[in-house]
Design a protein around this motif. Sequence first.
Motif, PDB file in Angstrom:
ATOM      1  N   GLY A  42       1.774   4.274  -4.600  1.00  0.00           N
ATOM      2  CA  GLY A  42       1.286   4.285  -3.226  1.00  0.00           C
ATOM      3  C   GLY A  42       2.288   4.870  -2.248  1.00  0.00           C
ATOM      4  N   GLN A  43       1.766   5.258  -1.081  1.00  0.00           N
ATOM      5  CA  GLN A  43       2.627   5.817  -0.033  1.00  0.00           C
ATOM      6  C   GLN A  43       3.683   4.805   0.374  1.00  0.00           C
ATOM      7  OE1 GLN A  43       1.645   8.956   1.493  1.00  0.00           O
ATOM      8  NE2 GLN A  43       3.590   9.062   2.575  1.00  0.00           N
ATOM      9  N   SER A  44       4.946   5.228   0.315  1.00  0.00           N
ATOM     10  CA  SER A  44       6.065   4.334   0.630  1.00  0.00           C
ATOM     11  C   SER A  44       6.000   3.038  -0.174  1.00  0.00           C
ATOM     12  CB  SER A  44       6.115   4.043   2.136  1.00  0.00           C
ATOM     13  OG  SER A  44       6.270   5.219   2.881  1.00  0.00           O
ATOM     14  N   ARG A  45       5.498   3.132  -1.413  1.00  0.00           N
ATOM     15  CA  ARG A  45       5.424   2.010  -2.364  1.00  0.00           C
ATOM     16  C   ARG A  45       4.482   0.906  -1.887  1.00  0.00           C
ATOM     17  NH1 ARG A  45      10.066  -0.954  -3.759  1.00  0.00           N
ATOM     18  NH2 ARG A  45       9.651  -0.826  -5.996  1.00  0.00           N
ATOM     19  N   ALA A  85       1.395   0.259  -2.646  1.00  0.00           N
ATOM     20  CA  ALA A  85       0.632  -0.349  -3.740  1.00  0.00           C
ATOM     21  C   ALA A  85       1.516  -1.261  -4.581  1.00  0.00           C
ATOM     22  CB  ALA A  85      -0.006   0.729  -4.608  1.00  0.00           C
ATOM     23  N   VAL A  86       2.775  -0.868  -4.774  1.00  0.00           N
ATOM     24  CA  VAL A  86       3.717  -1.720  -5.508  1.00  0.00           C
ATOM     25  C   VAL A  86       3.940  -3.025  -4.744  1.00  0.00           C
ATOM     26  CG1 VAL A  86       6.121  -1.936  -6.268  1.00  0.00           C
ATOM     27  CG2 VAL A  86       4.858   0.186  -6.686  1.00  0.00           C
ATOM     28  N   GLN A  87       4.145  -2.914  -3.433  1.00  0.00           N
ATOM     29  CA  GLN A  87       4.369  -4.120  -2.633  1.00  0.00           C
ATOM     30  C   GLN A  87       3.142  -5.022  -2.643  1.00  0.00           C
ATOM     31  OE1 GLN A  87       6.623  -3.544   1.179  1.00  0.00           O
ATOM     32  NE2 GLN A  87       6.455  -1.364   0.675  1.00  0.00           N
ATOM     33  N   LEU A  88       1.949  -4.416  -2.579  1.00  0.00           N
ATOM     34  CA  LEU A  88       0.722  -5.203  -2.638  1.00  0.00           C
ATOM     35  C   LEU A  88       0.620  -5.928  -3.968  1.00  0.00           C
ATOM     36  CD1 LEU A  88      -2.135  -6.034  -1.697  1.00  0.00           C
ATOM     37  CD2 LEU A  88      -2.961  -3.829  -2.569  1.00  0.00           C
ATOM     38  N   ALA A  89       0.834  -5.210  -5.075  1.00  0.00           N
ATOM     39  CA  ALA A  89       0.693  -5.802  -6.402  1.00  0.00           C
ATOM     40  C   ALA A  89       1.675  -6.956  -6.606  1.00  0.00           C
ATOM     41  CB  ALA A  89       0.898  -4.732  -7.471  1.00  0.00           C
ATOM     42  N   ARG A  90       2.913  -6.773  -6.215  1.00  0.00           N
ATOM     43  CA  ARG A  90       3.923  -7.800  -6.475  1.00  0.00           C
ATOM     44  C   ARG A  90       3.763  -8.992  -5.538  1.00  0.00           C
ATOM     45  NH1 ARG A  90       8.997  -3.587  -7.764  1.00  0.00           N
ATOM     46  NH2 ARG A  90       7.978  -2.704  -9.637  1.00  0.00           N
ATOM     47  N   ALA A  91       3.314  -8.745  -4.311  1.00  0.00           N
ATOM     48  CA  ALA A  91       3.050  -9.870  -3.412  1.00  0.00           C
ATOM     49  C   ALA A  91       1.870 -10.703  -3.924  1.00  0.00           C
ATOM     50  CB  ALA A  91       2.767  -9.362  -2.004  1.00  0.00           C
ATOM     51  N   LEU A  92       0.853 -10.036  -4.457  1.00  0.00           N
ATOM     52  CA  LEU A  92      -0.294 -10.764  -5.008  1.00  0.00           C
ATOM     53  C   LEU A  92       0.097 -11.544  -6.257  1.00  0.00           C
ATOM     54  CD1 LEU A  92      -3.157  -8.127  -4.620  1.00  0.00           C
ATOM     55  CD2 LEU A  92      -2.775 -10.173  -3.239  1.00  0.00           C
ATOM     56  N   ALA A  93       1.028 -11.006  -7.047  1.00  0.00           N
ATOM     57  CA  ALA A  93       1.464 -11.714  -8.252  1.00  0.00           C
ATOM     58  C   ALA A  93       2.077 -13.068  -7.891  1.00  0.00           C
ATOM     59  CB  ALA A  93       2.463 -10.869  -9.030  1.00  0.00           C
ATOM     60  N   VAL A  94       2.785 -13.115  -6.775  1.00  0.00           N
ATOM     61  CA  VAL A  94       3.361 -14.388  -6.320  1.00  0.00           C
ATOM     62  C   VAL A  94       2.254 -15.395  -6.023  1.00  0.00           C
ATOM     63  CG1 VAL A  94       4.721 -15.462  -4.479  1.00  0.00           C
ATOM     64  CG2 VAL A  94       5.414 -13.246  -5.401  1.00  0.00           C
ATOM     65  N   GLN A  95       1.079 -14.897  -5.608  1.00  0.00           N
ATOM     66  CA  GLN A  95      -0.056 -15.772  -5.313  1.00  0.00           C
ATOM     67  C   GLN A  95      -0.908 -16.058  -6.550  1.00  0.00           C
ATOM     68  OE1 GLN A  95      -2.278 -14.404  -1.790  1.00  0.00           O
ATOM     69  NE2 GLN A  95      -0.527 -13.120  -1.230  1.00  0.00           N
ATOM     70  N   GLY A  96      -0.466 -15.565  -7.714  1.00  0.00           N
ATOM     71  CA  GLY A  96      -1.210 -15.815  -8.942  1.00  0.00           C
ATOM     72  C   GLY A  96      -2.271 -14.789  -9.250  1.00  0.00           C
ATOM     73  N   VAL A  97      -2.233 -13.636  -8.568  1.00  0.00           N
ATOM     74  CA  VAL A  97      -3.237 -12.592  -8.765  1.00  0.00           C
ATOM     75  C   VAL A  97      -2.627 -11.458  -9.577  1.00  0.00           C
ATOM     76  CG1 VAL A  97      -4.765 -10.921  -7.642  1.00  0.00           C
ATOM     77  CG2 VAL A  97      -4.365 -13.163  -6.590  1.00  0.00           C
ATOM     78  N   SER A  98      -3.268 -11.092 -10.672  1.00  0.00           N
ATOM     79  CA  SER A  98      -2.844  -9.940 -11.459  1.00  0.00           C
ATOM     80  C   SER A  98      -3.428  -8.664 -10.866  1.00  0.00           C
ATOM     81  CB  SER A  98      -3.304 -10.095 -12.912  1.00  0.00           C
ATOM     82  OG  SER A  98      -2.750 -11.253 -13.502  1.00  0.00           O
ATOM     83  N   SER A  99      -2.875  -7.530 -11.266  1.00  0.00           N
ATOM     84  CA  SER A  99      -3.390  -6.254 -10.751  1.00  0.00           C
ATOM     85  C   SER A  99      -3.079  -5.144 -11.730  1.00  0.00           C
ATOM     86  CB  SER A  99      -2.798  -5.932  -9.372  1.00  0.00           C
ATOM     87  OG  SER A  99      -1.388  -5.782  -9.458  1.00  0.00           O
ATOM     88  N   LEU A 100      -3.905  -4.124 -11.657  1.00  0.00           N
ATOM     89  CA  LEU A 100      -3.668  -2.882 -12.405  1.00  0.00           C
ATOM     90  C   LEU A 100      -3.722  -1.741 -11.403  1.00  0.00           C
ATOM     91  CD1 LEU A 100      -3.389  -1.230 -15.061  1.00  0.00           C
ATOM     92  CD2 LEU A 100      -5.899  -1.141 -15.128  1.00  0.00           C
ATOM     93  N   ILE A 152       1.669   1.816   6.297  1.00  0.00           N
ATOM     94  CA  ILE A 152       3.069   1.909   5.893  1.00  0.00           C
ATOM     95  C   ILE A 152       3.941   0.995   6.736  1.00  0.00           C
ATOM     96  CG2 ILE A 152       5.036   3.475   5.690  1.00  0.00           C
ATOM     97  CD1 ILE A 152       3.006   5.731   5.276  1.00  0.00           C
ATOM     98  N   ASP A 153       3.600   0.856   8.020  1.00  0.00           N
ATOM     99  CA  ASP A 153       4.384   0.007   8.914  1.00  0.00           C
ATOM    100  C   ASP A 153       4.445  -1.409   8.343  1.00  0.00           C
ATOM    101  OD1 ASP A 153       5.683  -0.555  11.520  1.00  0.00           O
ATOM    102  OD2 ASP A 153       3.928  -1.845  11.788  1.00  0.00           O
ATOM    103  N   PRO A 154       5.647  -1.988   8.160  1.00  0.00           N
ATOM    104  CA  PRO A 154       5.767  -3.286   7.491  1.00  0.00           C
ATOM    105  C   PRO A 154       4.882  -4.388   8.059  1.00  0.00           C
ATOM    106  CG  PRO A 154       7.922  -2.283   7.656  1.00  0.00           C
ATOM    107  CD  PRO A 154       6.980  -1.395   8.430  1.00  0.00           C
ATOM    108  N   PRO A 155       4.784  -4.585   9.388  1.00  0.00           N
ATOM    109  CA  PRO A 155       3.895  -5.656   9.871  1.00  0.00           C
ATOM    110  C   PRO A 155       2.431  -5.407   9.489  1.00  0.00           C
ATOM    111  CG  PRO A 155       5.439  -5.007  11.591  1.00  0.00           C
ATOM    112  CD  PRO A 155       5.570  -4.000  10.500  1.00  0.00           C
ATOM    113  N   SER A 156       1.972  -4.163   9.583  1.00  0.00           N
ATOM    114  CA  SER A 156       0.593  -3.852   9.212  1.00  0.00           C
ATOM    115  C   SER A 156       0.372  -4.087   7.724  1.00  0.00           C
ATOM    116  CB  SER A 156       0.260  -2.394   9.559  1.00  0.00           C
ATOM    117  OG  SER A 156       0.388  -2.164  10.941  1.00  0.00           O
ATOM    118  N   LEU A 157       1.339  -3.679   6.901  1.00  0.00           N
ATOM    119  CA  LEU A 157       1.198  -3.872   5.461  1.00  0.00           C
ATOM    120  C   LEU A 157       1.149  -5.352   5.111  1.00  0.00           C
ATOM    121  CD1 LEU A 157       1.038  -2.763   2.603  1.00  0.00           C
ATOM    122  CD2 LEU A 157       3.549  -2.623   2.589  1.00  0.00           C
TER     123      LEU A 157
END
Length: 588
Positions: A320-323, A325-340, A564-569
């Motif tokens: 993903g742009q400026s990572r 998608a990576v940040q989304l996936a790893r933040a969701l993993a903390v909540q118990g959500v898997s992702s591909l 991309i803006d951290p608060p929006s993300l």
Amino acid sequence: MTPVVIHNTPVQWHAPASGDLRHVVLLCNTLGDEGLYAYRPLVALAEDLAQAGLGVLRFSFPDQDDGVDLAPDADAIAESLNTLQALLAWVQRQWPGVAVSLCGYRMGALLAAEVAARNPGLLGLALLAPVPSGRLVLRELALKAGQGVAADAALVQDGWHLSSASRQTLAGLDWQALLQQSPPHGLVLSDTGLRAAEKLVGGLAQAGATGWRVQAAEDLVSLRAYSHLVTVPEVAFSELVRWLVGLPLPAAVPQPAPWLDLPAPSALNLPQGTERSLRLGPQGRLAGVLCTPPGCEASSARADSPCLLILNTAGNPSAGQSRSAVQLARALAVQGVSSLRVDVRGNGNSLPVQRGRNWAMYTEAPIEDVSAALDCLQQQGWAQPAVFGLCSGAYLALQAAVQDPRMGRLLLVNLQSFLWQGEPFGAELEAPVGSSEAGDGVQLKHMGRYKQIIFTLDFWRRLLAGEVHVWGVTRRLVARLSLRVASRVQASLPAGWVLLPQQAEVQERMARLTRRALPITLIYGDTDAGLNELEALFGRQGQRLTRQPGVALHLVADADHMFIDPPSLQTLIRQVGEALCTPAARPA
């Protein structure tokens, strides 16, 4: 192309097509969003080198694409140098006697030069459009930031996060370090002036390294376009392949075939959980990264746990742009959500590599890739995963949902078009309010912004000065209002009556999805262009759609288009997490 993990670093291993391993190249991408844009062409370069008989390791630096995350105050530059050094040492231990060369693009070239200066024994070093020093990089980033940044402060620009420590280490890098120690063979391919490179090579020659040369490679500039517009610089890459293949190798060391299969794990261990790179789809042509939280390794543990399929945006790789998608996936993993997060055709690590511009996201072809990703998730234990897309990824998710009933939920972010036919019929005007040629920096987004613009002193000053293209703005306003009126009339017609075929098709498709009781979450930046089409088709804030059961709309204030803006993300991540944790109402 085989994904492995070495020193907790995601690596793609491109084995030589000949099966005879005599020369390995470590390929270093640049950093920040420049690396995102160059990602796909460098996959093509690695494949070209492998086809020519060389083994290639591509990898992710820390805090870049799929690499490990660093703390905000970490020295990312030092960590990047350590990663390259560790991979180099691993290759030399794994394949003793095999020649090793480094190749780097832009900032990756500067990092490769620094590591080469510390490691005698390398065969060659190739520098593609290199930046001569870290000081120049910092100066360029500061200019783009548009404001003075204190020396002891972090610098965030173009997908980079450089802490004070990172900036200090970066400022100390200079390719002049090669004058102290350099490989015997070197190639500099420059897309700008050659004077600095020629001066370096001249100094190397005086120091005894006579196997270096400089060459103009103007087509390298094609790597700096946006990811869907970038093209492979065929001339430069062909020259690079010829040069690397032609380097004089040490005495041949017979390599048994098993040496081509790297004895390395495929799982990346993270604080948030585990990431595993996969090949999927027919003949493994597609690539994906499966991110699972702790305790979600066995298929039996996945049946009742949520999972999200994350699709590419435009030509971006799955990070993903400026990572984002990576940040989304790893933040969701903390909540118990898997992702591909998956690379559909023409993107990232998918094969065959798209060597020209990538417009595949607005065609029917990638819908098959979404189905392949759903097949993969079903095999992993998730029967009805949710699907997430941003912009063109949202369009792809929506079109795939019409054809494939296996989705458990749709999350569409800044969807620009509900049905693409040539130019998107609801695409927003991105031209400025002023002259259509020169532009004056004021851009129109959601129609609600017109009111805000009209009641500003700056607008009236420009209007009186003749800087506002009144006819162009008026024409687009009339066209937009006409589309809204016509769409409203189409929505009120009896079933089977068609006034506007495209609008009727969109409304029928959405009705089909809502009849399936597919939960749909629409998320927009509150001034995003995509709101124009939503409101043209379904009324103010899409009310004719959102009043359907299971359909929700969320507006995020002051969000940029790519979040991309951290608060929006962070707001987006929170809203996605809340949607995934809401039980989906399914038909009885």
